[in-house]
Design an enzyme around this catalytic site. Structure first.
Site, PDB file in Angstrom:
ATOM      1  N   LYS A  36     -17.867   3.921  -4.975  1.00 51.72           N
ATOM      2  CA  LYS A  36     -18.960   2.873  -5.370  1.00 51.72           C
ATOM      3  C   LYS A  36     -19.280   1.834  -4.004  1.00 51.72           C
ATOM      4  CE  LYS A  36     -15.843   0.132  -7.901  1.00 51.72           C
ATOM      5  NZ  LYS A  36     -15.579  -1.534  -7.449  1.00 51.72           N
ATOM      6  N   THR A  43      -9.309   0.955  -1.030  1.00 52.09           N
ATOM      7  CA  THR A  43      -8.595  -0.197  -0.720  1.00 52.09           C
ATOM      8  C   THR A  43      -7.988  -0.182   0.651  1.00 52.09           C
ATOM      9  OG1 THR A  43      -7.964  -0.986  -3.169  1.00 52.09           O
ATOM     10  CG2 THR A  43      -6.772  -1.950  -1.577  1.00 52.09           C
ATOM     11  N   THR A 146      -9.346   5.484  -9.202  1.00 54.31           N
ATOM     12  CA  THR A 146     -10.122   4.417  -8.969  1.00 54.31           C
ATOM     13  C   THR A 146      -9.050   3.110  -8.578  1.00 54.31           C
ATOM     14  OG1 THR A 146      -9.909   3.910 -11.246  1.00 54.31           O
ATOM     15  CG2 THR A 146     -12.016   4.993 -10.603  1.00 54.31           C
ATOM     16  N   GLY A 183       3.593 -15.899  -3.988  1.00 51.38           N
ATOM     17  CA  GLY A 183       4.109 -14.463  -4.072  1.00 51.38           C
ATOM     18  C   GLY A 183       4.915 -14.254  -2.843  1.00 51.38           C
ATOM     19  N   VAL A 186       5.549  -8.082  -0.734  1.00 54.25           N
ATOM     20  CA  VAL A 186       5.168  -7.048   0.334  1.00 54.25           C
ATOM     21  C   VAL A 186       3.759  -8.054   1.223  1.00 54.25           C
ATOM     22  CG1 VAL A 186       4.371  -5.214   1.653  1.00 54.25           C
ATOM     23  CG2 VAL A 186       6.119  -5.164  -0.454  1.00 54.25           C
ATOM     24  N   MET A 321       2.811   1.461  -6.193  1.00 57.51           N
ATOM     25  CA  MET A 321       1.346   1.227  -5.795  1.00 57.51           C
ATOM     26  C   MET A 321       1.261   1.393  -4.306  1.00 57.51           C
ATOM     27  SD  MET A 321       0.328  -1.398  -8.612  1.00 57.51           S
ATOM     28  CE  MET A 321      -1.375  -0.945  -9.144  1.00 57.51           C
ATOM     29  N   LEU A 322       1.413   2.628  -3.762  1.00 51.49           N
ATOM     30  CA  LEU A 322       1.377   2.833  -2.272  1.00 51.49           C
ATOM     31  C   LEU A 322       0.392   3.798  -1.791  1.00 51.49           C
ATOM     32  CD1 LEU A 322       5.008   2.380  -1.600  1.00 51.49           C
ATOM     33  CD2 LEU A 322       3.398   0.712  -0.849  1.00 51.49           C
ATOM     34  N   HIS A 447      19.805   9.207  23.058  1.00 50.92           N
ATOM     35  CA  HIS A 447      20.633   7.831  23.734  1.00 50.92           C
ATOM     36  C   HIS A 447      19.611   7.089  24.768  1.00 50.92           C
ATOM     37  CE1 HIS A 447      23.342   4.792  24.452  1.00 50.92           C
ATOM     38  NE2 HIS A 447      23.408   4.994  25.913  1.00 50.92           N
TER      39      HIS A 447
END
Ligand SMILES: Cc1cc2nc3c(=O)[nH]c(=O)nc-3n(C[C@H](O)[C@H](O)[C@H](O)COP(=O)(O)OP(=O)(O)OC[C@H]3O[C@@H](n4cnc5c(N)ncnc54)[C@H](O)[C@@H]3O)c2cc1C
Length: 468
Positions: A36, A43, A146, A183, A186, A321-322, A447
Site C-alpha cells: 500500500k 517499515t 503486513t 519507553g 530499543v 519483531m525484527l 590480532h
C-alpha cells in the site's frame, strides 16, 4: 494480469514479504506482491531500521567530531551541525535502498501491485488503489506479511508534530531543547541517543526498573550505565499518564509506578516508544476465518494460519519483531511452498541495539537459564583489556558467554561494546553448529582485533582467559 493464477501472492512488501517473494521467484514460482506504500521495503527500509541507522551513524560522527577526537590529536574546533544535510543523507540512503528493492522485484519477474490488499476468499485477493479502484487476482497461496504499527499509549495522542512516534522522530526539522522519550526499549534508546548527540536534553521515562526489559539483567545495567554517562537521563518505575500538546511544547503527567507521586514535566517534544503491535486492518481476516491470538495472526508449523492456503510471517505473527527474523521466516516459507523443507532456530536469532556502545544478544539470558534449572558456566571479558578497543577509545562494555556446564555448548551470548552487532555473528554461527565455548576459544582470532574479546570470554568460561 487478470487471467494469471499466481502460485503465491504476498500482502505487504517489508523484509518478510519482499525477501520471501524473491526466494519464491528464485524457486520458479509465479509471484505477486501487494504494497500500500508507494515504496517497497516496509517499515524497516522506509521508517525503521534503515533511516534510524543512518541517523545513528551521522549523529555518532557529529559527536566524535565535537567531543571524541581531541585525545587522538585531531582538532576539530568550529564543527557545526547542518541538520538539513544530515536528513538529506538519511533520505538518500532510504531512497537508494527502496529503489534497490524495486530493481530486485523486476529482476525476479515479480508482479508488483500498489494498493491495499484484502483476502476476498480462499485463492483470491482484492487490491484497492488510492483512487478506490479495485481488482481481484487469483492465487494458489496467500502470504500475509503486513507487519506492525506503533503501539498507542492511553492519554497520549500522537500528532507527529510535538507528540511523536518513531516516524516523526526520524524527520524533526530542528534539534529540540528537551525531548521526553516514553519507553527505554530499543527504539527509545536509539532515537533518544540520536537527539542527545545532536544537542537535545533527553529524558527517558520507563515503567520497568531496567532498560531493555527482557535482556540479560547485567547487560541492561551496563548499557544503561554507559548511556547515562553520555548524558541520557532516566526516570525509571514511572508511567506517563497524560500528554497535552500546547502551542509549541508538550506537558506530560508522570506518575510513579506505585501511584504515590504525580509530576508535570514540559518538553519541546515527546517520543512515544512503548513498542509495536501487529497490523491487520482491512485484511478481511475475521470474515475468512483466520484465527488470531491477542491481535497477532496465529500460525502453526510452516507458517500456516487456520485457513488452508493462507500463511503469515514477520511482525504480524509475533515473536521477536525484527527484520532479520521476518526475512528468515520468509525464506523458509518460500522454500516450503516450493516443496522443500526448512526451519528456524529462534534461539539463534540475535537482537541488536545500535546505540554507542552497541548491545547485542543471542540465546538464553542468565535469568532464563536459572529459571529453567540449567547448570551453566559463565565467561566474561571487558573491552578495556583489549588493545584494539583502547586504540579506538572504545573501552566501554563486556562480552558474556553462557555455556552448558556439562557439554560446554554455547547457550547464550551477550555483548555490550563497540561493533557488538558484528562481533556476535561468530557466536551465532557457533550456536547454529551446536558449538562449544571451547570451539570459540580454540579458533584463531586476528590480532589486534575487537573479536579477541569474544575469544577471551570463551576462554574465561573455563577460567583461562589470557589477558584478564
Ligand atoms: C524506528 C525503528 C527501528 C527499527 N530498527 C530495527 C533494526 O535495526 N533491526 C531490526 O531487525 N528491526 C528493526 N525494526 C523492526 C523492523 O522494522 C520490523 O521488525 C520489520 O520491518 C518487520 O518486517 P515485516 O515484513 O514483518 O513488516 P513491515 O516491515 O512492517 O512491512 C509490512 C508492509 O505491509 C504493508 N501493508 C500492511 N497492510 C497492507 C495491506 N492490507 N495491503 C498492502 N500492504 C500492506 C505496510 O505498508 C508495510 O510496508 C525497527 C523498527 C522501527 C519502527
Amino acid at each position: 494480469m487478470a487471467d494469471i493464477t499466481y502460485d503465491v501472492t504476498y500482502i505487504g512488501a517489508g523484509p518478510g514479504g519482499y525477501v520471501s517473494a524473491i526466494r519464491a521467484a528464485q524457486l520458479g514460482l509465479k509471484v505477486a506482491i501487494i504494497e500500500k506504500r508507494p515504496t517497497l521495503g516496509g517499515t524497516c527500509l522506509n521508517v525503521g531500521c534503515i533511516p534510524s541507522k543512518a541517523l545513528l551513524h551521522s549523529s555518532h560522527l557529529f559527536e566524535e567530531a565535537t567531543q571524541g577526537m581531541a585525545a587522538h590529536g585531531v582538532m576539530t574546533s568550529g564543527v557545526k551541525l547542518d541538520l538539513k544535510s544530515m536528513m538529506k543523507q538519511k533520505d538518500s540512503v532510504v531512497g537508494d535502498t527502496v529503489k534497490g528493492v524495486d530493481y530486485l522485484m523486476k529482476k525476479n519477474k515479480i508482479d508488483r501491485l500498489t494498493g491495499i490488499g484484502s483476502i476476498a476468499g480462499p485463492g483470491s485477493v482484492t487490491v484497492t488503489n488510492d483512487k478506490g479502484e479495485s481488482k481481484t487476482i487469483n492465487t494458489k497461496n496467500i502470504v500475509i506479511a503486513t507487519g506492525s504499527e506503533v503501539a498507542p499509549l492511553q492519554g497520549v495522542e500522537i500528532d507527529e508534530k510535538l507528540i511523536l512516534s518513531s516516524t516523526g522522530a526520524l524527520t524533526l526539522k530542528k534539534v529540540p531543547k528537551k525531548m521526553i522519550v516514553i519507553g527505554a526499549g530499543v527504539i527509545g534508546l536509539e532515537l533518544g541517543s540520536v537527539w542527545r548527540r545532536l544537542g537535545a536534553e533527553v529524558e527517558v521515562i520507563e515503567f520497568m526498573d531496567v532498560c531493555l526489559f527482557g535482556s540479560d539483567a547485567e547487560v541492561s545495567k551496563i548499557a544503561q550505565r554507559s548511556l547515562k554517562k553520555q548524558g541520557l537521563k532516566f526516570r525509571m518505575k514511572s508511567k506517563v499518564v497524560e500528554a497535552k500538546a500546547n502551542k509549541s511544547n508538550v506537558t506530560i503527567k508522570v506518575e510513579s509506578r506505585d501511584g504515590g507521586r504525580i509530576e508535570e514535566i514540559t518538553a519541546d517534544c515527546v517520543l512515544v516508544a512503548i513498542g509495536r503491535r501487529p497490523y491487520t486492518d482491512g485484511l478481511g481476516l475475521e470474515k475468512n476465518g483466520v484465527e488470531m491470538d491477542r491481535g497477532f495472526i496465529k500460525t502453526t508449523d510452516g507458517f500456516k494460519t487456520s485457513v488452508e492456503g493462507i500463511y503469515a510471517i514477520g511482525d504480524v505473527i509475533g515473536g521477536l519483531m525484527l527484520a532479520h527474523k521476518a526475512e528468515d521466516e520468509g525464506v523458509v516459507l518460500a522454500e516450503i511452498l516450493a516443496g522443500q523443507s526448512g526451519h528456524i532456530n529462534y534461539d539463534a536469532v540475535p537482537g541488536i541495539v545500535y546505540t554507542w556502545p552497541e548491545v547485542a544478544t543471542v540465546g538464553k539470558t542468565e535469568e532464563q537459564l536459572t529459571e529453567a534449572g540449567v547448570d551453566y558456566n559463565t565467561g566474561k571479558f571487558n573491552f578495556t583489556a583489549n588493545a584494539r578497543a583502547r586504540a579506538m577509545s572504545a573501552t566501554d562494555g563486556f562480552v558474556k558467554i553462557l555455556a552448558d556446564a556439562e557439554t560446554d555448548e554455547v547457550l547464550g551470548v551477550h555483548i555490550v561494546g563497540a561493533s557488538a552487532g558484528e562481533l556476535i555473528q561468530e557466536c551465532i554461527v557457533a550456536m547454529e553448529f551446536g558449538g562449544s565455548a571451547e570451539d570459540l576459544a580454540r579458533t584463531c582470532h586476528g590480532h589486534p582485533g575487537l573479536s579477541e574479546v569474544v575469544k577471551e570470554a570463551a576462554l574465561d568460561v573455563d577460567n583461562r582467559a589470557l589477558h584478564n
